[in-house]
Design a protein around this motif. Sequence first.
Motif, short mmCIF file in Angstrom:
data_model
loop_
_atom_site.label_atom_id
_atom_site.label_comp_id
_atom_site.label_asym_id
_atom_site.label_seq_id
_atom_site.Cartn_x
_atom_site.Cartn_y
_atom_site.Cartn_z
N TYR A 11 10.20 -2.96 -9.59
CA TYR A 11 10.46 -4.26 -9.17
C TYR A 11 9.91 -4.87 -7.69
N TRP A 12 10.20 -4.17 -6.87
CA TRP A 12 9.71 -4.07 -5.46
C TRP A 12 8.30 -4.34 -5.47
N ALA A 13 7.52 -3.62 -5.89
CA ALA A 13 6.18 -3.66 -5.96
C ALA A 13 5.30 -4.60 -6.66
N THR A 14 6.04 -5.16 -7.73
CA THR A 14 5.47 -6.02 -8.52
C THR A 14 5.98 -7.47 -8.64
N GLU A 15 7.24 -7.66 -8.37
CA GLU A 15 7.99 -8.71 -8.76
C GLU A 15 8.57 -9.52 -7.57
N TYR A 16 9.14 -8.71 -6.77
CA TYR A 16 9.86 -9.18 -5.66
C TYR A 16 8.93 -10.05 -4.55
N ASP A 17 9.50 -11.12 -4.01
CA ASP A 17 8.83 -12.00 -3.09
C ASP A 17 9.14 -11.55 -1.59
N GLY A 18 8.30 -10.87 -0.91
CA GLY A 18 8.37 -10.36 0.34
C GLY A 18 8.61 -11.56 1.46
N GLN A 19 8.63 -12.97 1.37
CA GLN A 19 8.82 -13.78 1.99
C GLN A 19 10.28 -14.24 1.93
N ARG A 20 11.20 -13.66 1.05
CA ARG A 20 12.65 -14.06 0.84
C ARG A 20 13.51 -14.09 2.01
N VAL A 21 13.15 -12.65 2.72
CA VAL A 21 14.15 -12.67 4.06
C VAL A 21 13.87 -13.84 5.04
N ALA A 22 12.58 -14.03 5.22
CA ALA A 22 12.21 -15.19 5.99
C ALA A 22 12.87 -16.49 5.53
N SER A 23 12.61 -16.83 4.16
CA SER A 23 13.30 -17.97 3.64
C SER A 23 14.64 -18.13 3.88
N ARG A 24 15.44 -17.01 3.58
CA ARG A 24 16.90 -17.17 3.41
C ARG A 24 17.34 -17.44 4.84
N LEU A 25 17.07 -16.36 5.88
CA LEU A 25 17.34 -16.76 6.98
C LEU A 25 17.16 -17.93 8.01
N ASN A 26 15.83 -18.39 7.61
CA ASN A 26 15.32 -19.58 8.37
C ASN A 26 15.97 -20.76 7.91
N ALA A 27 16.58 -20.80 6.82
CA ALA A 27 17.47 -21.82 6.13
C ALA A 27 18.85 -21.95 7.15
N LEU A 28 18.96 -21.11 7.81
CA LEU A 28 20.34 -21.14 8.69
C LEU A 28 19.93 -21.20 10.15
N PRO A 29 20.85 -21.52 10.81
CA PRO A 29 20.53 -21.59 12.51
C PRO A 29 20.66 -20.25 13.09
N ARG A 80 0.78 -1.23 0.11
CA ARG A 80 0.04 0.07 0.02
C ARG A 80 0.78 1.17 0.08
N ARG A 81 1.87 1.38 0.81
CA ARG A 81 2.88 2.26 1.03
C ARG A 81 3.47 2.59 -0.60
N LEU A 82 3.90 1.31 -1.12
CA LEU A 82 4.68 1.80 -2.28
C LEU A 82 3.69 2.41 -3.44
N ALA A 83 2.37 1.83 -3.36
CA ALA A 83 1.54 2.29 -4.40
C ALA A 83 1.07 3.81 -4.14
N ALA A 84 1.37 4.38 -2.94
CA ALA A 84 0.98 5.62 -2.55
C ALA A 84 2.21 6.45 -2.51
N THR A 85 3.31 6.12 -3.14
CA THR A 85 4.48 7.12 -3.27
C THR A 85 4.38 8.13 -3.98
N ARG A 86 4.80 9.40 -3.40
CA ARG A 86 4.76 10.69 -4.03
C ARG A 86 6.11 10.97 -4.78
N TRP A 87 6.29 11.23 -5.92
CA TRP A 87 7.38 11.15 -6.46
C TRP A 87 7.97 12.58 -6.93
N PRO A 88 9.27 13.01 -6.41
CA PRO A 88 9.80 14.05 -6.88
C PRO A 88 9.88 14.19 -8.19
N SER A 89 10.09 15.47 -8.70
CA SER A 89 10.40 15.85 -9.95
C SER A 89 12.06 15.30 -10.38
N SER A 90 12.41 15.13 -11.56
CA SER A 90 13.83 14.54 -11.86
C SER A 90 14.81 15.60 -11.36
#
Length: 400
Positions: free
Chosen positions: A60-78, A29-39
Motif C-alpha cells: 500500500y505504501w509503495a503503490t497507493e499511498y499519497d506521500g503529500q498527505r502529511v503536508a496537506s493535513r498539517l498545513n490545513a492547521l496553524p 526507491r528504498r521501498l522497491a529495494a526492500t530485502r525481506w526476511p523469511s516468514s
Amino acid sequence: MTKPQQQAGSPVRPFTVETPKDALDDLRRRLAATRWPSSELVGDRAQGVQLAAMRALHQYWATEYDGQRVASRLNALPQFTTEIDGVDIHFVHVESGHPDALPLIMTHGWPGSVIEMLDSVGPLTDPTTHGGAATDAFHLVLPSLPGYGFSGEPAEVGWDLVRTARAWSELMRRLGYDRYVAQGGDVGAGVTDAMGRLGPDGLAGIHTNLLVPALNDPASLPHATDAERAALAAIKTFQTSGNGYFVEMATRPQTIGYALLDSPVALAAWMIDHDTDAYDKIARAFVDGRPSGNLTRDHILDNVTTYWLTGTGASAARSYWEAYGPDSPSAGTPPLPPPRIPVGFSTFPGEIWRTPRSWAEACYPTLDYFGEAERGGHFAAWEEPELFAAELRAAFRPLR
C-alpha cells in the motif's frame, strides 16, 4: 520535509511543511529495494511483526499511498515553531471560536506524533458540531516532542520528561495562556505527569490515559480484587514479553537508529510492534482492509511517513534513553511529589493494561475524574477521537 528555520526577532514563527519530490522518490526507491526476511515460524506475533502484515503495508505504501498527505493535513492547521532551551519546538495551535474556551496542551508519545492527535482537533475546539456544548471548547496546543517530527533534535543529553514538562509550561506562557490544562498518553503521559508534579503557575489540572507511575513499581499497588490482579498480570506480561522496543531504546537507541534511518520497512515494522492490541488492529487494517475506528491505512502511514521524511527515528528513540535509561543523567533522581492540582484519568479497554480506579487513586491523591471508555486502546486519541474528546470534556468540565 524541511526543518524549522530560525528567524531573528520572531520568538514564535509560522511554519509550513514542505515535502520535496526527491524525498518521495528516494522513499519509493528504498521501498522497491526492500530485502525481506523469511516468514516467522509461529502463527502469531510471538516472534515479532508478521511477514504478511509487512508485505501488505509495503504494498500500500509503495503503490497507493499519497506521500503529500502529511503536508496537506498539517498545513490545513496553524503551525508554528519557537526555540525553547536551545531546541526548536514545532507545534500546532488551533484557537477555538468559542470565547470562553479552556487552553489545553496535549502531548503525543512514541511511536506517535502530532499526526495521532489531528482528528481530535475538531471535537475539542468545535464541540458544538461534535455532540458537545460550547462550554466544552478548548484552545488546543499540540507540540512535537523534542527529536520527534518537525521539532529540532536536542544537541545535548538531559532532555528527560521533567525538562520537556518545563519547556511546555514555557510554551504556554509564551502563547499568553495564564491558566490552562494538560493531557498526554504514552510518553506524553509521562510529560503530563511531570507537569502536574512540578505544578507550574497557570496549570489548573492534568489528564492522562496511561498510568505512568504503575510502570515503576506495580507490585506496590493494591492487588486484592480481580481487576487489580488482572492489571498486575498484564503489566508483568508486557515487561517480560512485550517491551523489546522499550528496552532497546532505553539502553541502545543509537544502535536501532541506524536501521530506522536507512530502511523505511524497518522503521514501519519497529513502529507497529508496540503492543498486541494496537498491532492486531494495524495488521488487520492492511491485511484485511478493516480499520479499527480511525486507525486506517492512510492514517497509520501518515504517522510512519512523518518519521521517515523528517529522519527522526533515532532522535525519537533517544527520548526513551533520556526518560527511562539506566545511564541517562536523570537515572536515580528522587521522584517528584504527587500533584496538588486536580487529576483526571481515563482507561480504554485495549490499553496495555486496564487501570482499576483504585490504582489511579493510589497514584494520584487529587484524582477527581475517572472514566472508562467503551472502545479504544493505547492510541486512544488516534483510534477513537470522538470518545477521547468526550473523556477530556468530562474530566476538565469542573475546572472551567
